[in-house]
Scaffold this active site. Sequence first.
Site, short mmCIF file in Angstrom:
data_model
loop_
_atom_site.label_atom_id
_atom_site.label_comp_id
_atom_site.label_asym_id
_atom_site.label_seq_id
_atom_site.Cartn_x
_atom_site.Cartn_y
_atom_site.Cartn_z
N HIS A 187 45.46 14.51 -1.21
CA HIS A 187 44.00 14.26 -1.24
C HIS A 187 43.35 15.04 -2.39
O HIS A 187 42.64 14.47 -3.22
CB HIS A 187 43.41 14.67 0.11
CG HIS A 187 41.93 14.45 0.22
ND1 HIS A 187 41.38 13.35 0.86
CD2 HIS A 187 40.86 15.17 -0.24
CE1 HIS A 187 40.06 13.41 0.79
NE2 HIS A 187 39.72 14.51 0.13
N GLU A 188 43.61 16.33 -2.42
CA GLU A 188 42.98 17.16 -3.45
C GLU A 188 43.51 16.81 -4.85
O GLU A 188 42.77 16.90 -5.83
CB GLU A 188 43.15 18.66 -3.16
CG GLU A 188 42.58 19.12 -1.80
CD GLU A 188 41.12 18.76 -1.55
OE1 GLU A 188 40.36 18.64 -2.52
OE2 GLU A 188 40.76 18.58 -0.36
N HIS B 7 41.31 14.15 -6.22
CA HIS B 7 40.07 14.71 -6.82
C HIS B 7 40.38 15.34 -8.18
O HIS B 7 39.63 15.20 -9.14
CB HIS B 7 39.48 15.79 -5.91
CG HIS B 7 38.76 15.26 -4.70
ND1 HIS B 7 37.70 14.39 -4.79
CD2 HIS B 7 38.94 15.49 -3.36
CE1 HIS B 7 37.24 14.11 -3.56
NE2 HIS B 7 37.98 14.76 -2.67
N GLU C 205 35.23 10.66 -3.93
CA GLU C 205 35.97 10.58 -2.67
C GLU C 205 36.90 9.35 -2.69
O GLU C 205 37.98 9.39 -2.09
CB GLU C 205 34.99 10.52 -1.51
CG GLU C 205 35.55 10.93 -0.16
CD GLU C 205 36.16 12.34 -0.11
OE1 GLU C 205 35.79 13.20 -0.92
OE2 GLU C 205 37.03 12.56 0.76
ZN ZN Z 1 37.69 14.84 -0.57
#
Ligand code: ZN
Length: 502
Positions: free
Chosen positions: A264-265, A268, A294
């Site tokens: 997830h990170e 980003h 996101e």
């Molecule tokens: Zn996030």
Amino acid sequence: MDSKLQELKDRLREISDLKAALAVLSWDQMTLMPTGGSEARSRQMATLELLSHEKFVSPELGKLLDGLQSLLKQLPPDSPTAALIRVTTRDYQKAIKIPPSFAAQFSAHTSKTYEAWLKARQEQNFKIVGPLLEKTLEFSRKMANFYPGYQHIADPLIDQLDEGMTVRIIRPLFQRLRAELAPLVQKITSQPGSDDSCLRGHFSEAGQLEFGLKVARHLGFDFQRGRQDKSPHPFTTSFAINDVRITTRVREDFLAEALFSTVHETGHALYEQGINPDFDGTPLADGASMSVHESQSRLWENIVGRSRNFWIYFYPRLQALFPQQLKRFPLETFYRAINKVGRSLIRTDADEVTYNLHVMLRFDLETELLEGKLAVKDLPEAWNERYRKDLGVVPPDEAVGVLQDMHWYSGTIGGYFQSYTLGNILSAQFYEAAIKALPQIPSEIEAGNFNSLHSWLKDNIYRYGRQYSAAEIIKTATGRDLEIEPYIKYLKAKYGEIYRIK
Ligand code: ZN
């Protein structure tokens, strides 16, 4: 070059440097700082925050921007310089609408509320923080009213992070999504649940971190220009386009935690690392909006990281790292385990299918609060009622109910939650467009090659930073406005296959 333009860039660079120093202090606070440092650190951060804010809202910057409006008219509208002047002017106009006395009062109130929330959650008692939350609601309304001319009182708050998004746009999208998800969740949860025991056992921290770093590197995270550390709550922060930090947290008894937080990170971080290097030190060096940001963490975490193709490549490698724990479980068992769907109480632990139900009910409750249709004192009951109705579960106490998320207790009521679900919706729309342009992507993923997907995202989204608005990015990258169909199609196809639903 125009001397005014150079002066603008110099001033913005200074502000960006202060903000980067602030980000380093904040990153350190959450990763390495001993608890003894917290008082001094809060003060140091407040000082930097104040300095950078003062520099930004200064009348001199305002005058400089005024002086640059004639240059803006001569420039091609989509040039980076035009974007810089336009975006900075807009940020400036927004920032000066908030009186400094209000900002100071609200910030003091927020720290008090956050402390009270920690206590309330500990003691499972909403009443401890309720009266402060009533004041937060007043502050939130006042904040919105600094931007008159809105259709809905939540719109100015939403606009802070998701420029151009409004309740009028979001509500029908969410209604449509809820109508599609409710029967899907019903059909899935009426079946026996997937067995996720393969994810539970003992997995050494060192092994998990090693694997997470390997995955991040494969996806395209550049470790010459970033690093990963540990923190209680995973996050991404950027000190510069060439220094992007991610964090993860490890649970040795649950394999999915560190793994998917890292992916997830990384999503980003790929965005931050992929921004045009010329934008460094300017307001353009950021994501187009919170939702678009996101969408990238969700795209990599869910659409890629929880796909069968991804694990065709990585599962044998994970098995080799943890042979005792995983050898007896075939790929299919693992795939179902990481995509297990169930009705649950906690948003951050929710699966892909039910997750949006958690988000949408918060969005509804906060807009009702802002509209005055719901009173703060009735919030816990309204919360429980919505959980019963939407998810079929009722929180046994307020700590796992209305007190579970820090958002309302650490900022305004309204303006944040929509990003999570809009991000999910966009993740599918972007991925669909990428596959249409480069149909080889799924088979490349199966071979552990993410180059085509990463390049497409970089070329169509990442490199622009804030040069274009979110709406413009969506339109040029996908050829369409924000739409929900690709996401619904994605969920139905994936979970229809896993749970054999027609
Ligand atoms: Zn996030």
